[in-house]
Design an enzyme around this catalytic site. Sequence first.
Site, PDB file in Angstrom:
ATOM      1  N   GLY A 131     -18.214  30.347 -23.251  1.00 45.36           N
ATOM      2  CA  GLY A 131     -19.653  30.208 -23.070  1.00 45.36           C
ATOM      3  C   GLY A 131     -20.174  31.174 -22.026  1.00 45.36           C
ATOM      4  N   GLU A 251      -9.026  39.513 -22.404  1.00 44.78           N
ATOM      5  CA  GLU A 251      -9.717  39.598 -23.686  1.00 44.78           C
ATOM      6  C   GLU A 251      -9.782  41.019 -24.220  1.00 44.78           C
ATOM      7  OE1 GLU A 251     -14.188  38.675 -25.471  1.00 44.78           O
ATOM      8  OE2 GLU A 251     -13.571  37.805 -23.566  1.00 44.78           O
TER       9      GLU A 251
END
Length: 384
Positions: A131, A251
């Site tokens: 988020g 990531e």
Amino acid sequence: MQTFHFDPVALPAGIPEFRAEVRRFLAAELEGVPASRRINSWATYDAAFSRRLAERGWVGMVWPAAYGGHERSNIERYVLLEELLAAGAPVGAHWITDRQSGPALLTYGSEAQRRKYLPGMARGETYCCIGMSEPNAGSDLASVRTRAERLDDGRWKINGQKIWTTHAHNCHLIIALVRTSPPDENRRQAGLSQFLIELDTPGVTVRPIVDLVGDTHFNEVYFEDAVVDADCLLGTEGEGWKQATAELSLERSGPERYMSSLALYFELLRVIGPEPPQAIRQIVGRIASEIWTLRQMSLSVAGQIAEGKDPAIEAAIVKDLGNGFEQALPALLQSIGETGMSLENDTEFARTLGLLLQTAPSFSLRGGTREILRGIVARGLGLR
């Protein structure tokens, strides 16, 4: 001023046997799956497949056994990931959880948070989403407007919205970056914190976003007076920016940053056969050399992470170059124009190419745009 480097990584003993084991498993699991269902596979949700991987100890591989992990090496995990992506395995259900949410819990989570969530993640049963992004904010995470207000009883009330939240409609948890205090006058990143929130919490609503090809893996997540317990705070209040940017190094550097279009390349090799025209041979060789180079760079970053380093610059470079490669590949193969390779043909090559031409533009958005990545590199090298 920093420098960057991509040192070679020596693969530990036993890797060839492990790679062969993974390939045998995937050959049985994916028999008959067409190329058009193998592209961008790390975004393809299949909870049953994730559980079967977990049963073999291939989710949470490097995590401590006390939390359901298997204490394997980071290099073994990297080899597993590249085999999964090369085969086009549907790993989207657990991908983000395994890649960064679980490691974030291990690094910043409380003992109670680790005990509560990590074993389910390692079993391939509990999934977490990210988020960070918000409407009208682009890649500027420092402009986060979702707010958490501390209540008198120590709990927090959260209001705001997140967007482009991958697989939120299938996940159990979200790690949300929110503002817990006003930003510092000289540092907008101050005052941000991370919260680990169960998505069935009252006041949390998930709404899928349909993309160009009809998929619904993106979502909007709304927080409307969502009240969470004090122990939902992940890490230290006000350290959310530091925590989130550390996650992004995980990531940005993995093999998913250059392998999303790889199934199309393999389909090309099948279509052209063993004796293609010289011009196509040159294209095949060019693509192979780019894949080899990106793989060495990505593996080097994995090696640095295994040594406890924070290769933020190297990770940004890998993502930028990797996204450029996997975005350019569909257009390059479209330009060949050989018989049997046209989009008008009802072939597996044409279906795979058509899907990638529509989805590849998004590859450079997820995990940070090119502008953000090049800004990270420039700052790290003292150029801005």
